[in-house]
Design a protein around this motif. Structure first.
Motif, PDB file in Angstrom:
ATOM      1  N   GLU A  36      -6.017   5.388   9.944  1.00  0.00           N
ATOM      2  CA  GLU A  36      -7.053   5.528   8.917  1.00  0.00           C
ATOM      3  C   GLU A  36      -7.601   4.186   8.468  1.00  0.00           C
ATOM      4  OE1 GLU A  36      -7.108   6.852   4.206  1.00  0.00           O
ATOM      5  OE2 GLU A  36      -5.608   7.714   5.558  1.00  0.00           O
ATOM      6  N   ILE A  37      -6.694   3.190   8.276  1.00  0.00           N
ATOM      7  CA  ILE A  37      -7.103   1.860   7.808  1.00  0.00           C
ATOM      8  C   ILE A  37      -6.456   0.827   8.725  1.00  0.00           C
ATOM      9  CG2 ILE A  37      -7.263   0.312   5.807  1.00  0.00           C
ATOM     10  CD1 ILE A  37      -6.607   2.683   4.027  1.00  0.00           C
ATOM     11  N   PRO A  78       8.086  23.729   4.201  1.00  0.00           N
ATOM     12  CA  PRO A  78       7.464  22.495   4.696  1.00  0.00           C
ATOM     13  C   PRO A  78       8.337  21.818   5.739  1.00  0.00           C
ATOM     14  CG  PRO A  78       8.348  22.183   2.486  1.00  0.00           C
ATOM     15  CD  PRO A  78       8.495  23.628   2.790  1.00  0.00           C
ATOM     16  N   CYS A  79       7.695  21.201   6.683  1.00  0.00           N
ATOM     17  CA  CYS A  79       8.419  20.490   7.723  1.00  0.00           C
ATOM     18  C   CYS A  79       8.894  19.147   7.182  1.00  0.00           C
ATOM     19  CB  CYS A  79       7.536  20.272   8.954  1.00  0.00           C
ATOM     20  SG  CYS A  79       6.021  19.363   8.608  1.00  0.00           S
ATOM     21  N   THR A  80       9.879  18.578   7.836  1.00  0.00           N
ATOM     22  CA  THR A  80      10.351  17.257   7.439  1.00  0.00           C
ATOM     23  C   THR A  80       9.248  16.239   7.669  1.00  0.00           C
ATOM     24  OG1 THR A  80      11.287  16.958   9.643  1.00  0.00           O
ATOM     25  CG2 THR A  80      12.768  17.790   7.924  1.00  0.00           C
ATOM     26  N   MET A  81       9.226  15.234   6.798  1.00  0.00           N
ATOM     27  CA  MET A  81       8.135  14.269   6.838  1.00  0.00           C
ATOM     28  C   MET A  81       8.733  12.884   7.070  1.00  0.00           C
ATOM     29  SD  MET A  81       5.214  13.672   3.920  1.00  0.00           S
ATOM     30  CE  MET A  81       6.464  13.504   2.661  1.00  0.00           C
ATOM     31  N   ALA A  82       8.667  12.417   8.281  1.00  0.00           N
ATOM     32  CA  ALA A  82       9.231  11.119   8.621  1.00  0.00           C
ATOM     33  C   ALA A  82       8.297  10.012   8.148  1.00  0.00           C
ATOM     34  CB  ALA A  82       9.438  11.010  10.125  1.00  0.00           C
ATOM     35  N   PRO A  83       8.834   8.941   7.563  1.00  0.00           N
ATOM     36  CA  PRO A  83       7.988   7.821   7.140  1.00  0.00           C
ATOM     37  C   PRO A  83       7.174   7.237   8.284  1.00  0.00           C
ATOM     38  CG  PRO A  83      10.193   7.626   6.210  1.00  0.00           C
ATOM     39  CD  PRO A  83      10.239   8.754   7.188  1.00  0.00           C
ATOM     40  N   SER A  84       7.745   7.222   9.481  1.00  0.00           N
ATOM     41  CA  SER A  84       7.021   6.645  10.622  1.00  0.00           C
ATOM     42  C   SER A  84       5.732   7.408  10.896  1.00  0.00           C
ATOM     43  CB  SER A  84       7.917   6.654  11.864  1.00  0.00           C
ATOM     44  OG  SER A  84       8.345   7.978  12.161  1.00  0.00           O
ATOM     45  N   LYS A  85       5.766   8.707  10.738  1.00  0.00           N
ATOM     46  CA  LYS A  85       4.569   9.516  10.963  1.00  0.00           C
ATOM     47  C   LYS A  85       3.499   9.191   9.928  1.00  0.00           C
ATOM     48  CE  LYS A  85       2.136  12.912  12.752  1.00  0.00           C
ATOM     49  NZ  LYS A  85       1.543  12.813  14.103  1.00  0.00           N
ATOM     50  N   ILE A  86       3.922   8.999   8.690  1.00  0.00           N
ATOM     51  CA  ILE A  86       2.971   8.655   7.627  1.00  0.00           C
ATOM     52  C   ILE A  86       2.320   7.309   7.907  1.00  0.00           C
ATOM     53  CG2 ILE A  86       2.770   8.174   5.152  1.00  0.00           C
ATOM     54  CD1 ILE A  86       5.099  10.097   4.699  1.00  0.00           C
ATOM     55  N   ILE A  87       3.105   6.361   8.385  1.00  0.00           N
ATOM     56  CA  ILE A  87       2.563   5.031   8.671  1.00  0.00           C
ATOM     57  C   ILE A  87       1.609   5.079   9.856  1.00  0.00           C
ATOM     58  CG2 ILE A  87       3.157   2.654   9.228  1.00  0.00           C
ATOM     59  CD1 ILE A  87       3.884   3.770   6.373  1.00  0.00           C
ATOM     60  N   GLU A  88       1.911   5.889  10.849  1.00  0.00           N
ATOM     61  CA  GLU A  88       0.985   6.043  11.977  1.00  0.00           C
ATOM     62  C   GLU A  88      -0.366   6.543  11.493  1.00  0.00           C
ATOM     63  OE1 GLU A  88       2.673   8.572  14.905  1.00  0.00           O
ATOM     64  OE2 GLU A  88       4.391   7.264  15.320  1.00  0.00           O
ATOM     65  N   GLU A  89      -0.358   7.527  10.588  1.00  0.00           N
ATOM     66  CA  GLU A  89      -1.609   8.041  10.034  1.00  0.00           C
ATOM     67  C   GLU A  89      -2.330   6.965   9.242  1.00  0.00           C
ATOM     68  OE1 GLU A  89      -0.466  11.356   7.691  1.00  0.00           O
ATOM     69  OE2 GLU A  89       0.031  12.655   9.394  1.00  0.00           O
ATOM     70  N   LEU A  90      -1.572   6.158   8.503  1.00  0.00           N
ATOM     71  CA  LEU A  90      -2.177   5.092   7.706  1.00  0.00           C
ATOM     72  C   LEU A  90      -2.857   4.063   8.600  1.00  0.00           C
ATOM     73  CD1 LEU A  90      -2.622   3.499   5.071  1.00  0.00           C
ATOM     74  CD2 LEU A  90      -0.326   2.551   5.368  1.00  0.00           C
ATOM     75  N   LEU A  91      -2.198   3.628   9.641  1.00  0.00           N
ATOM     76  CA  LEU A  91      -2.779   2.619  10.541  1.00  0.00           C
ATOM     77  C   LEU A  91      -3.999   3.165  11.268  1.00  0.00           C
ATOM     78  CD1 LEU A  91       0.499   1.099  12.033  1.00  0.00           C
ATOM     79  CD2 LEU A  91      -0.991   0.125  10.278  1.00  0.00           C
TER      80      LEU A  91
END
Length: 981
Positions: free
Chosen positions: A549-550, A534-547
């Motif tokens: 999506e919602i 698995p690739c590294t998962m940066a929190p910033s990337k997760i938050i970008e997806e969240l914003l």
């Protein structure tokens, strides 16, 4: 000793839960402000979606038990609350036929098209347990080591446990076998008949098996097998600790797996076998006869005179695949006078045939190309320098060594891949490095823990949820420990590297990564395969997806932050009107701040929900555990399901979790079900190691008496450095009796037991005074439970343990730890913790806070009594409101019932937990009666100073999960309804 007010006579008049339920508090529909809470409660109110076929199938499976009970099991009922009496008394399985768990029978495929070994990275990001290794074939699966979190890891990465045929342990300890109990229970609960698996380990596995018998059915363990030397007190023969011949465990047309025993160099023992290697098969010799040879006394250490402990034995596993036969050459066959036909096949099978046209015999070597030796894989677990000394002297390994140029010696076998499970401290030694070089061009995979792996979460699904929750409300959901900047600033010295001298270029080595593969077949692809890493998962990337999506979650996060930043004067100001952001519902302004929160400090108490799921781990929720952080005064654990240590590491980081374990004052366990206690041994073993050489007292473990049986048996394998106290000795009546005796007589002096007759006189109507002939539930009150009084006297040992517990509680700033019976299974308890009073700056006496943890239970009077006026009630809410029948059948609570318990007891705040894993991310609940309640998530951290804000966050959590469907995880979470519920 403070008295807990006895309100039993007032229950039906004062508490609506046990009398006809009053209408729950609802919001007026007239002239409603358009608050965010209102919008989410009505506009976005989610109806239960139609069940998918998978969900229907799962529900039918889990309801089989309750449907069976409906026919022959009486359900005790009050006007609104019921419970399963037979289940609570432990008699719900007495009329069922015992399962005979069958091993899977598979048709092997000698011509495997796919075969590989793969690193299953359990513990890589938390360093709490040993990584596992998967050996994969088309028709067979083998797993080496089953540390805590393996089951959850397999769920995350869609590795089906039902396909596993064999589990091998390289050592028998909590680090390598902590996940085995839960795994066996899960397999036993699959389908109608259940499943079993072969478990292999060195001879000291007997102690683990004996310990697991206290809560795992014997049928789940009949296929456990041990091998290796028998430890005895017979005078050692020089050199007898060397076992030159590998012990063959499996030898079929697909793979040959052998074991080489590795013991500390100081060990002397004897192998009581003439011709065959020592190996016991429980299915052949019966459960009582399993591994009897291990129970003999241990031989002394000649260097120190001390006995060698079980658990010192380690194993090197050798996996040899059959050779790959050369290609058949039809031209050569025809030249030797053979006609195309059946004889071609015979030659390919290795048989000689007579030529059709010539008077000669044709041998396979005449027509077949050169064979390619089958790949050979080593799994090496060398835990200490003492084991390394022995490793260097094992003669049976010499046939695998290469010469100085890296080429195999005459007759030697070529090792393809070596996976090193040894710790970095051992691998980095010069002797180990030189030993590695003996294998020539073999590929070395170093699976010892490295700090570089801490930044990559192994459980990506839960890490993603944690990052989203942290964005919305960092106060209740702090950033996980593996994303802490302090953790990421590791140095090169943290990595495995040779301690001295140059490294040979012939010795190819890589650090293990999660899901790293080494392909064995097809031969053309032999070598490392990083495609699955698995690739590294940066929190910033997760938050970008969240914003994306919602989008409205950004404003929601700002609203939530205002709850803390609006005023910095006092806690009370956080409850003031905040019309500039959102119109509060009336109930948020009607709450009065409890006096125990006056001038409260943030370093007084923090409640960390480490595990909030039930039965078994899932992708998003681990099993039960609550960490009570008292900061400088220490900490407590309430329940300790599998993976609790890993959760602590995720919350506080690797070093922070070690400090938390050092500071543990007491561990309290509610009942014997596996999802509440199987992480205990790992926590205790780590604490023992951390405090080695430091003056300290054994930690107190308070739990039901069946837990003592497990711990006593386990401690024969691994010292846990603990003392056990039965929950029944921490009930209100027991504390009262202890205090009474302590005042009149020094209970610490020899021969001064607490007299049971005295206990009966002072508690004639309490639990201690009950007749031992009664059943679990007294006839006078259908929901009244109690424990059976032990015969004779409560001896001096119990009094000393109570005195020790009282001292520990005092040092932690606690006034009392009080256990009380609940309605779930035999010897199921809840617990109440009350802090000592304190004096503020002007001399005012401020009462201490009070926390109640329900454990697993139906609503019952004992729980309401203990919760009366509590600051926080942590209550299980396994089922949604529509599943009341199943909650009754399984003696759990619904969401609404849990809230009603808190309302009836006048609790200030309620935290719901222990959700069924059928709710992957957020459970189904009705907001209209949640005015003092919040839903728990793994790693949720509630500081006591933030309690006034707690219910305000609930509607925003609903917003965060607005697009999440309530779906069944039957493909990922195996149906183990009978395992731990």
């Amino acid at each position: 000793m403070p008295q807990v007010t006895n309100l039993r006579l007032l229950f039906h008049s004062s508490f609506p839960l046990l009398s006809p339920l009053k209408p729950s508090l609802s919001l007026s529909k007239s002239k409603r402000h358009h608050s965010l809470f209102t919008v989410l409660s009505f506009k976005r109110h989610r109806k239960v979606p139609p069940q998918s076929p998978n969900l229907v199938r799962r529900n039918n499976s889990t309801l089989r038990e309750s449907k069976g009970m409906d026919k022959g099991v009486p359900m005790e009922e009050t006007t609104t609350v019921g419970f399963n009496k037979r289940r609570a008394e432990g008699r719900d399985n007495s009329d069922r036929p015992l399962k005979t768990l069958q091993l899977k029978v598979r048709t092997l495929n000698p011509a495997n098209t796919i075969s590989y070994v793969q690193i299953l990275g359990t513990g890589m990001d938390t360093q709490d347990t040993s990584p596992s290794v998967l050996l994969f074939f088309d028709k067979q699966r083998f797993i080496f080591n089953a540390g805590e979190g393996l089951q959850r890891f397999c769920t995350e990465h869609k590795i089906k446990l039902s396909k596993i045929d064999h589990i091998f342990l390289s050592r028998v300890c909590s680090e390598t076998a902590g996940g085995l109990p839960g795994l066996l229970l899960t397999l036993a609960g699959i389908g109608e008949e259940g499943m079993s698996v072969n478990v292999w380990g060195p001879s000291d596995m007997k102690y683990l098996v004996d310990a697991m018998r206290s809560f795992i059915p014997n049928a789940a363990m009949v296929h456990t097998r041990s091998f290796g030397p028998t430890l005895s007190n017979v005078a050692a023969i020089p050199g007898s600790s060397k076992f030159p011949d590998p012990i063959v465990l499996i030898d079929d047309e697909v793979v040959k797996i052998s074991a080489i025993i590795l013991q500390p160099s100081c060990f002397e023992g004897s192998q009581h076998v003439n011709e065959e290697p020592v190996m016991q098969n429980a299915s052949e010799k019966g459960l009582e006869g399993r591994i009897d040879h291990v129970s003999k006394p241990l031989s002394p250490n000649r260097k120190t005179g001390s006995a060698i402990k079980p658990g010192d034995m380690s194993v090197i596993y050798v996996c040899e695949l059959p050779e790959i036969k050369g290609k058949f050459d039809p031209a050569k066959a025809m030249a030797l006078g053979l006609k195309p036909g059946p004889k071609y096949r015979e030659l390919q099978l290795g048989n000689s045939v007579k030529s059709d046209r010539q008077n000669i015999m044709v041998h396979p070597s005449d027509v077949m190309g050169p064979s390619v030796p089958g790949p050979i894989v080593f799994l090496v677990d060398c835990p200490t320098e003492s084991h390394l000394e022995e490793l260097l002297s094992i003669q049976s390994l010499s046939s695998y060594y290469a010469d100085h140029s890296g080429n195999p010696t005459d007759g030697a076998k070529t090792v393809t891949c070596i996976i090193h499970l040894s710790p970095a401290s051992v691998i980095g030694s010069s002797n180990y490095q030189r030993w590695m070089e003996r294998f020539g061009s073999a590929q070395h995979i170093l699976a010892g823990h490295e700090m570089r792996n801490v930044e990559i979460p192994i459980l990506k699904s839960s890490a993603r949820i944690a990052a989203r929750l942290n964005y919305l409300c960092p106060q209740f959901f702090p950033a996980p420990g593996f994303w802490s900047l302090q953790q990421l600033n590791y140095s090169a010295s943290d990595s495995i590297a040779p301690s001295e001298g140059p490294v040979s270029k012939l010795c190819e080595r890589v650090s293990a990564e999660n899901l790293l593969k080494f392909t064995l077949r097809p031969y053309a692809h032999l070598g490392l395969d990083r495609a699955c890493i698995p690739c590294t998962m940066a929190p910033s990337k997760i938050i970008e997806e969240l914003l994306s999506e919602i989008p409205e979650i950004e404003d929601a996060a700002q609203h939530v932050s205002q709850f803390w930043h609006r005023s910095s004067e006092t806690v009370e100001t956080t409850l003031m009107q905040d019309n500039d952001v959102v119109v509060e519902e009336p109930w948020l302004n009607e709450n009065n701040l409890p006096s125990c929160l006056d001038n409260i400090r943030r370093d007084d108490l923090e409640i960390v929900l480490l595990g909030t799921g039930s039965s078994q781990p899932s992708k998003y929720r681990n099993v039960s555990s609550v960490y009570i952080n008292l900061f400088s005064k220490g900490s407590l654990l309430l329940d300790c399901g599998e993976g609790t240590l890993g959760q602590l590491k995720r919350r506080y980081g690797v070093e922070g979790a070690d400090n938390a374990v050092r500071g543990l004052r007491c561990i309290w366990i509610s009942h014997i079900h596996a999802d509440h206690h199987t992480g205990l041994a790992r926590i205790l073993a780590l604490r023992r190691n951390l405090l080695e050489g430091v003056p300290h007292e054994p930690i107190l473990v308070v739990g039901p008496r069946q837990l003592k049986k497990y711990l006593d048996a386990y401690q024969r394998l691994e010292d846990l450095n603990m003392q056990f106290l039965d929950c029944k000795h921490t009930t209100e009546s027991s504390w009262d009796s202890f205090e009474g005796i302590a005042e009149s007589k020094d209970c610490s002096s020899p021969g001064s037991p607490i007299n049971a007759e005295y206990m009966n006189k002072t508690n004639s109507d309490g639990p201690v005074g009950q007749s031992t002939d009664c059943t679990l539930f007294a006839r006078g009150s259908r929901m009244q439970s109690y424990w059976k009084r032990p015969g004779g006297q409560v001896d001096n040992t119990v009094a000393l343990l109570l005195k020790s517990l009282k001292k520990v509680l005092g040092e932690a700033g606690l006034e009392v730890l009080l256990s009380f019976n609940v309605v779930h299974c035999p010897q199921a308890f809840g617990v109440m913790l009350k802090a000592a009073e304190r004096i503020n700056g002007v001399g005012k006496v401020i009462p201490g806070w009070k926390i109640v943890y329900s454990g697993d239970t139906r609503p019952c009077p004992e729980l309401i009594e203990a919760s009366c006026g509590a600051t926080v009630l942590i209550h299980e809410a396994t089922f949604e409101d529509s599943m009341h029948q199943e909650a009754v059948a399984r003696n759990h609570s619904t969401t609404k019932e849990a809230v009603e318990v808190g309302n009836s007891a006048g609790v200030y705040r309620i935290i719901l937990t222990h959700f069924s894993q059928r709710y992957p991310k957020i459970p189904i609940f009705d907001e209209t009666h949640m005015h003092k309640t919040c839903i728990a998530f793994d790693m949720m951290s509630v500081n006591i100073a933030d309690l006034p804000v707690l219910p305000k966050v609930l509607p925003y959590l609903k917003l965060l999960f607005q697009n999440e469907m309530i779906v069944d995880e039957s493909d990922d979470v195996l149906d183990a309804a009978t395992a731990a519920s």
